[in-house]
Design an enzyme around this catalytic site. Structure first.
Site, short mmCIF file in Angstrom:
data_model
loop_
_atom_site.label_atom_id
_atom_site.label_comp_id
_atom_site.label_asym_id
_atom_site.label_seq_id
_atom_site.Cartn_x
_atom_site.Cartn_y
_atom_site.Cartn_z
N HIS A 180 0.82 -1.21 0.00
CA HIS A 180 0.00 0.00 0.00
C HIS A 180 0.85 1.27 0.00
O HIS A 180 0.34 2.38 0.04
CB HIS A 180 -0.92 -0.01 1.23
CG HIS A 180 -2.07 0.91 1.14
ND1 HIS A 180 -2.29 1.93 2.04
CD2 HIS A 180 -3.10 1.00 0.25
CE1 HIS A 180 -3.40 2.59 1.74
NE2 HIS A 180 -3.90 2.05 0.65
N LYS A 239 3.29 4.37 -1.18
CA LYS A 239 3.40 5.27 -2.33
C LYS A 239 4.71 6.02 -2.18
O LYS A 239 4.78 7.06 -1.52
CB LYS A 239 2.23 6.27 -2.39
CG LYS A 239 0.86 5.63 -2.64
CD LYS A 239 0.14 5.32 -1.38
CE LYS A 239 -1.28 4.82 -1.68
NZ LYS A 239 -1.91 4.22 -0.50
N ASP A 292 17.40 10.09 -7.52
CA ASP A 292 18.83 10.37 -7.31
C ASP A 292 19.25 10.34 -5.84
O ASP A 292 20.28 10.92 -5.49
CB ASP A 292 19.20 11.73 -7.92
CG ASP A 292 19.20 11.71 -9.44
OD1 ASP A 292 19.19 10.59 -10.01
OD2 ASP A 292 19.21 12.78 -10.07
N HIS A 300 -9.24 11.33 0.95
CA HIS A 300 -8.35 10.17 0.98
C HIS A 300 -7.08 10.47 1.78
O HIS A 300 -6.16 9.67 1.82
CB HIS A 300 -7.98 9.79 -0.47
CG HIS A 300 -7.34 8.46 -0.63
ND1 HIS A 300 -6.02 8.29 -0.97
CD2 HIS A 300 -7.84 7.20 -0.51
CE1 HIS A 300 -5.72 7.01 -1.05
NE2 HIS A 300 -6.82 6.32 -0.76
N LYS A 342 -4.40 10.89 4.68
CA LYS A 342 -4.04 10.12 5.86
C LYS A 342 -3.10 10.97 6.72
O LYS A 342 -1.88 10.93 6.57
CB LYS A 342 -3.35 8.81 5.49
CG LYS A 342 -4.17 7.90 4.54
CD LYS A 342 -3.68 8.00 3.14
CE LYS A 342 -4.12 6.94 2.19
NZ LYS A 342 -5.37 6.30 2.30
N ASP A 359 -0.75 18.05 18.90
CA ASP A 359 -0.36 19.29 19.57
C ASP A 359 0.07 20.34 18.54
O ASP A 359 -0.59 20.52 17.53
CB ASP A 359 0.73 19.01 20.61
CG ASP A 359 0.19 18.18 21.78
OD1 ASP A 359 -1.04 18.10 21.94
OD2 ASP A 359 0.99 17.59 22.52
#
Length: 479
Positions: free
Chosen positions: A216, A218, A223, A397, A399, A404
């Site tokens: 899952h 991404k 470089d 979508h 996440k 704080d």
């Protein structure tokens, strides 16, 4: 017919006994599978084969072993004069939290990172394409969903150009997550010298009965200097306003700094465990960050990753630690809110301790059954005085967890049991007030396009909808 039914019942009974006495699982997971066996006997047996068997001991060992070997390379890039990697945050008040995260994943905290927050799919894509365009040595890309539609082909075509220039190009994707991908679309890239690979758990997943374990992550690394991590995949729906989802609201990070080395090592581990020995990437030091520290880059970052090969559930523990350490607030954005008891209790305790706890979820599903479970748990946590907001500006979508005023986490992991236990995930824990402020600004702006979940809204739901929500929640441990 009666004989067949008896045979099916015995098969069901044997699998139930196997599940209870042989496989070491959480009690909630065990009960969820027993419900499956009870209510859908024969189909339950088939579902368990594909979704319940888990990784073999050999696969777990190979993945753990590869990670151990690849991350041993970190010892060779420690240079105390550069002050890029250690276990101590720039601000000593976060020392305990940073120490916990380092022990959790056995990776260092990194200093002198520059971070750009990307919340628009088109802008994220353009930034990635621009960095790929300027690559000189290598481009390593790993995505849960890499679809060969218009957006995907823009990336593939540019990768092909870079491969022709002699740049090393490696693309790793999850075959099950990349629905609609056409392998033939990679032919020119492969002819130019690019390498394409499906992740180890998704390759021939159906034949190997392991369709429940997704890469899952991404991740993109260019470089060894620039890297990306977050929620956006590569496909049209992430960069365009679609009829089904509307505007796609997500959060991704572009990192210029030594945290790139940790993401690169994560990519190398995932690549090397997915390919034969003669196709493994070696010379790991050449892939890592060797720049002198940029004194103007002040973000401390720890990369936290986890997967079903390791029972520690690092991502979940990281979330738990942040929630329980909060003194002022915990703001969460997640498309799927299906927490286990640990996270639920942590959120309840935080709220009862005077912490401002807010959770934002989408107003529409991309997976209907999972969304019903999200609705159920949103109601549960709301009844404990946690503020729940439903985003209506498109599909949420993102996440994100904001703690704080100085700590935040962005990555691929959702607030659900799948991300805690079943998926291979990667997220960045950042210690930086300016980053926290920026994410808080986006959260506040999203609130303007959201409505708060109320008891009246729950009372107005139909009996059928509530039934679907409660049914979905019974199977939440195995979703």
């Amino acid at each position: 017919m009666s004989v067949l039914l008896i045979i099916l019942y015995l098969i069901n009974l044997l699998f139930a006994l196997f599940l209870i006495f042989y496989r070491e699982r959480d009690t909630s997971v065990t009960w969820a599978w027993l419900l499956v066996f009870m209510f859908i006997p024969f189909l339950g047996f088939i579902l368990y084969l594909f979704f319940g068997l888990g990784l073999s001991k050999k696969e777990r060992y190979e993945i753990k072993n590869q990670i151990t070997m690849d991350f041993s390379s970190l010892d060779d890039i420690y240079d105390p004069t550069l002050q890029l990697y250690d276990d101590l945050p720039s601000d000593s008040k976060h020392a305990q939290l940073a120490y916990f995260m380092s022990n959790l994943n056995h990776t260092p905290l990194t200093h002198h990172n520059s971070v750009t927050i990307l919340t628009d799919g088109e802008k994220k894509l353009e930034a990635l394409l621009n960095d790929i365009k300027h690559a000189k040595k290598f481009i390593h890309i790993e995505y849960y969903a890499f679809v060969t539609d218009k957006t995907g082909m823009r990336v593939v075509d540019l990768l092909t150009e870079k491969a022709k220039e002699g740049v090393e190009v490696c693309l790793l994707y999850d075959e099950l997550g990349s629905k609609g991908v056409k392998r033939t679309k990679f032919s020119k890239l492969i002819e130019a010298g690019g390498r394409i690979q499906t992740f180890v758990t998704s390759e021939k997943a159906i034949l190997k009965f392991r369709v429940n374990y997704h890469d899952h992550r991404k991740i993109a690394v260019i470089d060894g200097k620039i890297s990306y991590v977050g929620g956006f995949n590569i496909a049209d729906q992430y960069v365009e306003t679609t009829k089904k989802f509307g505007y796609w609201r997500d959060t991704h990070l572009r990192i210029d700094g030594p945290a790139t080395s940790i993401l690169e090592l994560r990519f190398l581990s995932d690549w090397n465990v997915s390919v034969p020995d003669d196709k493994k990437l070696i010379g790991k030091l050449d892939y890592l960050y060797h720049e002198k520290p940029n004194e103007k880059a002040t973000t401390d970052i720890q990369i936290i990753a986890s997967g079903p090969h390791d029972e520690k559930q690092q991502i979940k523990l990281a979330f738990t630690k942040l929630i329980t350490s909060a003194k002022k607030r915990i703001w969460i954005q997640t498309p799927y809110f299906i927490p286990d008891d640990t996270i639920l209790d942590a959120l309840k305790i935080a709220k009862q301790s005077g912490v401002d706890v807010r959770i934002m979820i989408p107003n529409k599903p991309d997976h209907p059954f999972i969304y019903r479970a999200t609705q159920y748990f949103a109601q549960v946590i709301m009844k404990h005085d946690v503020d729940v907001f439903i985003y209506e500006g498109g599909f949420l979508h993102s996440k994100v967890l904001i703690m704080d005023d100085e700590v935040s986490i962005v990555g691929s992991a959702n607030q659900d049991i799948r991300s805690y236990k079943l998926n291979f995930e990667a997220s960045a824990v950042m210690y930086d007030k300016s980053i926290n402020d920026t994410l808080s600004h986006y959260f506040t702006e999203d609130l303007k396009q959201s409505k708060e979940l109320t008891q009246q809204m729950i009372d107005d739901m139909s009996i059928w909808l509530k039934f679907k929500q409660k049914t979905a929640r019974l199977f939440s441990p195995i979703m």
